[in-house]
Design an enzyme around this catalytic site. Structure first.
Site, PDB file in Angstrom:
ATOM      1  N   HIS A  19       0.628  -0.126  -9.111  1.00 40.15           N
ATOM      2  CA  HIS A  19       1.740   0.641  -9.116  1.00 40.15           C
ATOM      3  C   HIS A  19       2.334   0.574 -10.296  1.00 40.15           C
ATOM      4  O   HIS A  19       2.899   1.562 -10.758  1.00 40.15           O
ATOM      5  CB  HIS A  19       2.655  -0.129  -7.907  1.00 40.15           C
ATOM      6  CG  HIS A  19       2.175  -0.137  -6.674  1.00 40.15           C
ATOM      7  ND1 HIS A  19       2.172  -1.159  -5.746  1.00 40.15           N
ATOM      8  CD2 HIS A  19       1.811   1.047  -5.639  1.00 40.15           C
ATOM      9  CE1 HIS A  19       1.957  -0.866  -4.494  1.00 40.15           C
ATOM     10  NE2 HIS A  19       1.591   0.488  -4.672  1.00 40.15           N
ATOM     11  N   LYS A  43       4.157  -2.506  10.795  1.00 42.41           N
ATOM     12  CA  LYS A  43       4.436  -3.721  10.989  1.00 42.41           C
ATOM     13  C   LYS A  43       5.534  -4.627  10.290  1.00 42.41           C
ATOM     14  O   LYS A  43       6.086  -3.991   9.257  1.00 42.41           O
ATOM     15  CB  LYS A  43       3.064  -4.619  10.818  1.00 42.41           C
ATOM     16  CG  LYS A  43       2.108  -3.895  10.428  1.00 42.41           C
ATOM     17  CD  LYS A  43       0.633  -4.494  10.373  1.00 42.41           C
ATOM     18  CE  LYS A  43      -0.122  -4.537   9.062  1.00 42.41           C
ATOM     19  NZ  LYS A  43      -0.341  -3.286   8.317  1.00 42.41           N
ATOM     20  N   ARG A  92      -6.298   6.393  -6.467  1.00 41.42           N
ATOM     21  CA  ARG A  92      -7.131   5.653  -6.745  1.00 41.42           C
ATOM     22  C   ARG A  92      -8.575   6.183  -6.340  1.00 41.42           C
ATOM     23  O   ARG A  92      -9.500   6.090  -7.315  1.00 41.42           O
ATOM     24  CB  ARG A  92      -7.059   4.370  -5.986  1.00 41.42           C
ATOM     25  CG  ARG A  92      -5.812   3.184  -6.491  1.00 41.42           C
ATOM     26  CD  ARG A  92      -5.735   2.295  -5.541  1.00 41.42           C
ATOM     27  NE  ARG A  92      -5.495   3.027  -4.025  1.00 41.42           N
ATOM     28  CZ  ARG A  92      -4.860   2.058  -3.054  1.00 41.42           C
ATOM     29  NH1 ARG A  92      -4.958   0.774  -3.241  1.00 41.42           N
ATOM     30  NH2 ARG A  92      -4.735   2.625  -1.981  1.00 41.42           N
ATOM     31  N   SER A 130      -2.318  -3.202  -1.862  1.00 36.86           N
ATOM     32  CA  SER A 130      -1.331  -4.191  -1.489  1.00 36.86           C
ATOM     33  C   SER A 130      -1.929  -4.864  -0.257  1.00 36.86           C
ATOM     34  O   SER A 130      -1.589  -6.056  -0.032  1.00 36.86           O
ATOM     35  CB  SER A 130      -0.062  -3.496  -1.150  1.00 36.86           C
ATOM     36  OG  SER A 130       0.601  -2.850  -2.439  1.00 36.86           O
TER      37      SER A 130
END
Ligand code: PNS
Length: 165
Positions: A19, A43, A92, A130
């Site tokens: 990032h 979540k 990516r 992440s």
């Protein structure tokens, strides 16, 4: 010419070196960049929105033209209100591409005045995600090489406090 502002949105749970690579490059391309930490749609996040903003601020402190903000609504509403001309995201792989393309097209339909700029992630950080950082951290692995120093320290602290609770 008026100032050109770009928004770098993401959940950043946690912010990774990948990032940061995108934010640093956006900062070189635009007059002003706002890194926008989004509320988690699914979540329970590892870090709260306030924590993610604080950690992102610490990680981008060396960049003069970069600010950090939090948001919970529709991205295009924030982009419009900020008078930004671009949404900048990292790319990516081809797996990212399909989702990013879809979001770019839907955002452009809603806000034709702003373009999405997809920056191909630098090769040395291309593999970082992440979700894998969270998984490795949860299993006791060392994630220091994947995240900026303030995030690594916060993860270390979180591990120590969760062990003692
Ligand atoms: O870190 P991510 O998962 O790549 O970030 C995705 C994010 C936060 C940029 C995206 O989910 C988003 O823009 N959310 C805000 C709500 C919104 O505008 N949704 C419509 C997208 S077309």
């Amino acid at each position: 010419m008026s100032e050109r502002t770009a928004i770098c949105p993401g959940t950043f749970d946690p912010l990774t070196r990948g990032h940061l690579d995108v934010v640093e490059r956006a900062a070189a391309l635009f007059d002003r960049v706002i890194v926008l930490c989004a509320a988690h749609s699914g979540k329970r996040p590892l870090f709260s929105l306030a924590e993610r903003v604080e950690l992102t601020r610490a990680a981008v402190a060396h960049l003069d033209n970069v600010g950090v903000d939090a948001f919970e609504g529709l991205l295009v509403d924030y982009v419009r209100d900020a008078g930004a001309c671009a949404i900048v995201k990292g790319l990516r792989s081809i797996d990212d591409f399909h989702h990013e393309q879809q979001m770019a097209m839907m955002n452009r339909h809603m806000l034709p005045d702003a373009d999405t700029v997809l920056l191909v992630t630098s090769p040395d950080v291309q593999y970082i995600s992440s979700s894998l950082v969270r998984e490795i951290w949860a299993l006791g692995g060392d994630v220091g090489g994947f995240v900026p120093a303030p995030v690594a320290e916060a993860l270390q602290h979180k591990r120590q406090t969760s062990q003692h609770s």
